[in-house]
Enzyme design. Sequence first.
Site, PDB file in Angstrom:
ATOM      1  N   ARG A   1      20.611 -21.429  -5.931  1.00 30.54           N
ATOM      2  CA  ARG A   1      21.681 -20.982  -6.819  1.00 30.54           C
ATOM      3  C   ARG A   1      21.072 -20.183  -7.968  1.00 30.54           C
ATOM      4  O   ARG A   1      20.311 -20.723  -8.783  1.00 30.54           O
ATOM      5  CB  ARG A   1      22.467 -22.191  -7.324  1.00 30.54           C
ATOM      6  CG  ARG A   1      23.142 -22.953  -6.180  1.00 30.54           C
ATOM      7  CD  ARG A   1      23.974 -24.118  -6.660  1.00 30.54           C
ATOM      8  NE  ARG A   1      23.181 -25.255  -7.080  1.00 30.54           N
ATOM      9  CZ  ARG A   1      22.708 -26.191  -6.250  1.00 30.54           C
ATOM     10  NH1 ARG A   1      22.933 -26.098  -4.945  1.00 30.54           N
ATOM     11  NH2 ARG A   1      22.014 -27.210  -6.717  1.00 30.54           N
TER      12      ARG A   1
ATOM     13  N   THR B   1      20.607 -38.603   3.943  1.00 32.34           N
ATOM     14  CA  THR B   1      20.779 -37.865   2.683  1.00 32.34           C
ATOM     15  C   THR B   1      22.060 -37.044   2.712  1.00 32.34           C
ATOM     16  O   THR B   1      22.799 -36.968   1.727  1.00 32.34           O
ATOM     17  CB  THR B   1      19.562 -36.958   2.434  1.00 32.34           C
ATOM     18  OG1 THR B   1      18.391 -37.766   2.285  1.00 32.34           O
ATOM     19  CG2 THR B   1      19.748 -36.123   1.179  1.00 32.34           C
TER      20      THR B   1
ATOM     21  N   ALA C   1      20.191 -48.954  -5.917  1.00 33.54           N
ATOM     22  CA  ALA C   1      20.397 -49.553  -4.601  1.00 33.54           C
ATOM     23  C   ALA C   1      21.741 -49.145  -4.010  1.00 33.54           C
ATOM     24  O   ALA C   1      21.900 -49.063  -2.787  1.00 33.54           O
ATOM     25  CB  ALA C   1      20.294 -51.070  -4.701  1.00 33.54           C
TER      26      ALA C   1
ATOM     27  N   GLU D   1       0.818  -1.201   0.000  1.00 35.29           N
ATOM     28  CA  GLU D   1       0.000   0.000   0.000  1.00 35.29           C
ATOM     29  C   GLU D   1       0.861   1.264   0.000  1.00 35.29           C
ATOM     30  O   GLU D   1       0.540   2.249  -0.673  1.00 35.29           O
ATOM     31  CB  GLU D   1      -0.926   0.010   1.233  1.00 35.29           C
ATOM     32  CG  GLU D   1      -1.910  -1.157   1.271  1.00 35.29           C
ATOM     33  CD  GLU D   1      -1.385  -2.329   2.074  1.00 35.29           C
ATOM     34  OE1 GLU D   1      -2.171  -2.933   2.814  1.00 35.29           O
ATOM     35  OE2 GLU D   1      -0.177  -2.659   1.959  1.00 35.29           O
TER      36      GLU D   1
ATOM     37  N   TRP E   1      21.744 -38.060 -12.421  1.00 29.27           N
ATOM     38  CA  TRP E   1      20.538 -37.290 -12.121  1.00 29.27           C
ATOM     39  C   TRP E   1      19.341 -38.089 -12.624  1.00 29.27           C
ATOM     40  O   TRP E   1      19.367 -38.586 -13.743  1.00 29.27           O
ATOM     41  CB  TRP E   1      20.565 -35.938 -12.826  1.00 29.27           C
ATOM     42  CG  TRP E   1      21.663 -35.042 -12.338  1.00 29.27           C
ATOM     43  CD1 TRP E   1      22.872 -34.826 -12.892  1.00 29.27           C
ATOM     44  CD2 TRP E   1      21.609 -34.220 -11.183  1.00 29.27           C
ATOM     45  NE1 TRP E   1      23.585 -33.910 -12.183  1.00 29.27           N
ATOM     46  CE2 TRP E   1      22.833 -33.509 -11.116  1.00 29.27           C
ATOM     47  CE3 TRP E   1      20.648 -33.995 -10.198  1.00 29.27           C
ATOM     48  CZ2 TRP E   1      23.120 -32.614 -10.093  1.00 29.27           C
ATOM     49  CZ3 TRP E   1      20.944 -33.088  -9.198  1.00 29.27           C
ATOM     50  CH2 TRP E   1      22.149 -32.407  -9.149  1.00 29.27           C
TER      51      TRP E   1
ATOM     52  N   CYS F   1      -2.672  -3.601   7.141  1.00 30.87           N
ATOM     53  CA  CYS F   1      -2.320  -3.844   8.533  1.00 30.87           C
ATOM     54  C   CYS F   1      -2.653  -2.625   9.395  1.00 30.87           C
ATOM     55  O   CYS F   1      -2.638  -1.485   8.939  1.00 30.87           O
ATOM     56  CB  CYS F   1      -0.841  -4.194   8.655  1.00 30.87           C
ATOM     57  SG  CYS F   1       0.294  -2.904   8.089  1.00 30.87           S
TER      58      CYS F   1
END
Length: 377
Positions: free
Chosen positions: A210, A199, A167, A55, A173, A78
């Site tokens: 990035r 992980t 496995a 605003e 990728w 607000c």
Amino acid sequence: MTHNPQALMNRAVYLAGRGLYTTMPNPRVGCVIVDDSGAIVGEGWHRRAGLPHAEIEALRDAGERARGATAYVTLEPCSHTGKTGPCAHALVEAGVARVVYGMEDPNPAVSGQGLQVLRDAGIEVEGPLLEEACRALNPGFIKRMTLGLPLVRSKSAMSLDGRTGMASGESKWVTGPAARADVQRLRARSCAIVTGVDTVRFDNPNLNVRADEMALELLAAEAAAEVQPLRVIVDSRLRTPARAFILQGDAPTLVCTTAQAEPERRERLEKAGAEVLVLPAGSDGRVDLLALLQELARRECNEVLVESGATLSGEFLYRGHVDEIIVYMAPKLLGSTARPLFELPIERMGSVLPITITDMRAVGHDWRITATTDIER
């Protein structure tokens, strides 16, 4: 008065979307100011926390033309003072005659108060207008304000036969460059990225945003990557290597553990630059995920992205903590010995977890599937 209310609010929604990657922990808000003829005399959007709200930007753009005009704003102005002044009072002081809002403030402590400030000043108030579109701008902020929890997205990549990696652990990728750029944009809109210690140990990811990989215009990408999301490791026994990539760089890293973790391991990670936080343990001795999400909400995280292996992603899903599932599916077959998408303790059809697919689209040579879930545990 010749306004097209829907078109003007749609314009405000578009402007709000320009802050998709930069306003956290504040909501994304857009504002359009028009004169009696319906001509736009001022526009603005919230660009970044600490900078003027939508605003104020629109009022500055309009100048004296704001007097007697109508303001279309996606979120109730607000009424309280934070890092910036209250927008409702600014609209009153500028002499705006009418305000059309998209949705009320979801914070129950202040909801409706900004609208009342406007009404008390004699300003005509109308709304909500295009409420669904306005709510879609800030799903995480709304959830944090109403439930005290962030919105949680689970992101995974899989082959056509539902496998995420070999496995042996090899997984780069599964998907192509377009899908990976899309993930960068998911990260950029998130306040925190959560992963598991396995992980970190096996894939050694950075989990940062990035700019050169986002497939956005350079200035927009650089602005998105300027404030990095908090990287969170769920590590009940503090097995995170001190030299892990996720502990390096400018992005902050939080390692969440339990009281069972050895103190010397905590000291080692803190010396490596991580913040280590002890959280309650569940019945299985691992970090309680609800306690983790409550802590992230306390830190003003609106949207949280879970990027982890099958075990932690499955646990988030099975416990009912996931609002949205995003799966990137590659046109590949990895075979029956490869790793599954989620580890879920389901043995009977009567116990399956229902989801609703809300979107499916091509992303480069891959497909992105988006689904919502209403699992309660």
